[in-house]
Design a protein around this motif. Structure first.
Motif, short mmCIF file in Angstrom:
data_model
loop_
_atom_site.label_atom_id
_atom_site.label_comp_id
_atom_site.label_asym_id
_atom_site.label_seq_id
_atom_site.Cartn_x
_atom_site.Cartn_y
_atom_site.Cartn_z
N VAL A 146 0.86 -1.19 0.00
CA VAL A 146 0.00 0.00 0.00
C VAL A 146 0.90 1.24 0.00
O VAL A 146 1.48 1.60 1.03
N SER B 70 -5.59 1.79 3.19
CA SER B 70 -5.39 0.42 3.67
C SER B 70 -6.66 -0.15 4.29
O SER B 70 -6.88 -1.37 4.24
N LYS C 161 1.26 -5.38 9.74
CA LYS C 161 1.74 -4.27 8.92
C LYS C 161 3.26 -4.18 9.02
O LYS C 161 3.82 -4.15 10.11
#
Length: 243
Positions: free
Chosen positions: A181, A187, A219
């Motif tokens: 991303v 996201s 993440k």
């Protein structure tokens, strides 16, 4: 007997694979026993293993729960670090469960909001989470997300069920992007609608905080000079906490 264990994010980096076999005596063992076996087999990752939670058949399990060779077993790490490229990066993912979606495709607010539009509701909110340029003084190049997709969808549904129980009549839809991303792109999109506005504000905040707490999505922040996996939340992690 042998169990095949799924691992994710920094734990996958530390163990060198996304699945690892582990030999056990008999057909069952507890979650605590499994973590001890893994810690002995991978001593360099023992600290991360001991802080992780076990998932049994796509649901969190306690250290005392029995696991068998017929179960789908995963080890869910809270916070970890790693440099390897995630296995999903070149894969296309687009899976949904009811109002909820995990995808490698770009997200738009409208496609999520339309799922909760209701003429009986006087309030609607859409939360959009994007990749920011700078975090704590470090320049972010991009973010990379990894998910245990089927379990992530189930826990997103759990969140919407909890919201509906707390704020009767509410509707919640959540879409989360995984893979790469870039800065400025979205996201996560959370749409909530309720009969009254006060409930809508509270429910929207609850949704994002609960997502960070229980949804198995990781993440990785990628900077100009390195990268690091970030967990679903800061502080002591207990995804089995009841609300």
């Amino acid at each position: 007997m042998q169990l095949v264990i799924r691992v994710f994010a920094g734990l996958s980096d530390a163990l060198g694979a996304s699945t690892v076999p582990i030999d056990i005596q008999g057909e069952t063992l507890t979650g605590a026993e499994l973590k001890e076996l893994l810690s002995r087999a991978y001593p360099a990752a023992s600290g991360l293993i001991r802080t992780a939670f076990i998932a049994k058949n796509q649901a969190y399990a306690s250290d005392n729960d029995l696991l068998s060779v017929t179960d789908e077993i995963a080890v869910i790490p809270p916070v970890s670090g790693g440099q390897q490229e995630p296995a999903f990066r070149s894969s296309v993912v687009d899976e949904s469960l009811g109002l909820h979606r995990i995808t490698t495709s770009p997200l738009t607010a409208d496609e999520v909001f339309v799922k909760v539009a209701d003429d009986e509701h006087g309030a609607s909110l859409v939360f959009i989470g994007t990749t920011r340029r700078t975090t704590l003084g470090q320049r972010t190049v991009l973010l990379e997300y990894e998910a245990y997709v089927p379990m992530a969808l189930k826990t997103l549904k759990q969140i919407s069920d909890e919201i509906r129980s707390r704020w009767p009549g509410s509707l919640t839809a959540i879409s989360h992007r995984i893979g790469t991303v870039p800065v400025g792109e979205t996201s996560v999109v959370i749409a909530v609608s309720t009969p009254h506005r006060a409930d809508c504000y509270e429910a929207s905040r609850y949704a994002i905080e609960r997502l960070k707490e229980i949804v198995p999505i990781w993440k990785k922040e990628v900077w100009e000079d390195g990268s690091q996996w970030k967990g679903p939340q800061s502080g002591p992690w207990n995804p089995m906490r009841t609300t």
